[in-house]
Motif scaffolding. Structure first.
Motif, mmCIF file in Angstrom:
data_model
loop_
_atom_site.group_PDB
_atom_site.id
_atom_site.type_symbol
_atom_site.label_atom_id
_atom_site.label_comp_id
_atom_site.label_asym_id
_atom_site.label_seq_id
_atom_site.Cartn_x
_atom_site.Cartn_y
_atom_site.Cartn_z
ATOM 1 N N SER A 1 42.937 -12.958 -50.217
ATOM 2 C CA SER A 1 41.391 -13.120 -49.866
ATOM 3 C C SER A 1 41.369 -11.717 -51.206
ATOM 4 O O SER A 1 40.693 -11.256 -51.865
ATOM 5 N N ALA B 1 41.178 -8.744 -49.396
ATOM 6 C CA ALA B 1 39.894 -8.325 -48.879
ATOM 7 C C ALA B 1 40.194 -6.914 -47.695
ATOM 8 O O ALA B 1 41.272 -6.576 -47.864
ATOM 9 N N LYS B 2 39.284 -6.414 -47.711
ATOM 10 C CA LYS B 2 38.845 -5.235 -46.903
ATOM 11 C C LYS B 2 38.690 -5.928 -46.081
ATOM 12 O O LYS B 2 39.010 -4.662 -44.779
ATOM 13 N N GLU C 1 37.064 -10.677 -40.310
ATOM 14 C CA GLU C 1 36.478 -11.203 -38.681
ATOM 15 C C GLU C 1 37.159 -12.015 -38.592
ATOM 16 O O GLU C 1 37.159 -13.368 -39.390
ATOM 17 N N ARG D 1 36.261 -15.094 -41.874
ATOM 18 C CA ARG D 1 35.214 -14.214 -42.691
ATOM 19 C C ARG D 1 35.871 -13.383 -43.625
ATOM 20 O O ARG D 1 36.998 -12.309 -42.492
ATOM 21 N N ASP D 2 35.629 -13.302 -44.089
ATOM 22 C CA ASP D 2 36.435 -12.353 -44.700
ATOM 23 C C ASP D 2 35.737 -11.571 -46.524
ATOM 24 O O ASP D 2 34.703 -12.435 -46.980
ATOM 25 N N ASP D 3 35.506 -10.339 -46.877
ATOM 26 C CA ASP D 3 34.525 -10.349 -47.400
ATOM 27 C C ASP D 3 35.456 -9.849 -49.070
ATOM 28 O O ASP D 3 35.802 -9.296 -50.378
ATOM 29 N N CYS E 1 37.719 -11.890 -52.385
ATOM 30 C CA CYS E 1 38.026 -12.337 -54.153
ATOM 31 C C CYS E 1 37.315 -14.264 -54.291
ATOM 32 O O CYS E 1 36.369 -14.567 -54.845
ATOM 33 N N SER F 1 32.846 -20.970 -50.317
ATOM 34 C CA SER F 1 33.584 -19.822 -50.884
ATOM 35 C C SER F 1 32.854 -20.395 -52.567
ATOM 36 O O SER F 1 32.918 -21.007 -52.547
ATOM 37 N N THR G 1 32.938 -14.009 -53.787
ATOM 38 C CA THR G 1 31.869 -13.714 -53.151
ATOM 39 C C THR G 1 32.583 -13.554 -51.270
ATOM 40 O O THR G 1 31.972 -13.247 -50.091
ATOM 41 N N GLY G 2 34.464 -13.489 -51.225
ATOM 42 C CA GLY G 2 34.257 -14.372 -50.212
ATOM 43 C C GLY G 2 34.786 -15.109 -49.540
ATOM 44 O O GLY G 2 33.779 -16.148 -50.226
ATOM 45 N N GLU H 1 34.661 -17.868 -45.743
ATOM 46 C CA GLU H 1 34.357 -18.480 -44.317
ATOM 47 C C GLU H 1 34.752 -20.037 -43.863
ATOM 48 O O GLU H 1 34.566 -20.496 -45.272
#
Length: 121
Positions: free
Chosen positions: A27, A29-30, A33, A48-50, A52, A87, A91-92, A94
């Motif tokens: 991902s 991600a930064k 969760e 959940r990730d934030d 790509c 996804s 937008t990440g 879930e």
């Protein structure tokens, strides 16, 4: 607190682990969760990730030579759980896992004494 059925616990662990590993590996991600919630009626896990996001074709068909998403779906099916992956690129992602309580938790058995009689008799 009720113990999880051992076979169901193992499948839940594998699905959750795969969701977290995928978020770390793919991902960019930064933040990632993980939420675990339960009550007498269900056990729920959210990863959940934030990052790509997942390409829509990969989300539907999986990635050739990889068993991540399809393996998670198969494991969820084995335990009559509901798995939802949401996804869009950019937008990440879930991953929601819902396991009904009557499947997730071990059935409580009455406490018995050494002579095999139930204590509440």
């Amino acid at each position: 607190c009720r113990p999880l059925h051992p076979l169901v616990r193992d499948e839940i662990y594998s699905i959750g682990r795969e969701a977290v590993v995928n978020a770390f590996r793919h991902s960019h991600a930064k933040g990632i969760e993980v939420e675990v919630a339960y009550d007498e009626n269900s056990l729920r896990i959210l990863v959940r990730d934030d990052g790509c996001g997942i390409d829509p074709q990969v989300l539907t068909m999986g990635r050739e030579g990889h068993w991540g998403l399809s393996g998670m779906r198969e494991r969820a099916g084995h335990i009559a759980a509901k798995l939802r992956v949401l996804s869009r690129p950019g937008t990440g992602t879930e991953v929601h896992l819902f396991v009904p309580g009557d499947i997730a938790f071990e059935v409580e058995s009455p406490i018995s004494t050494s002579n095999g009689n139930r204590e509440d008799q």
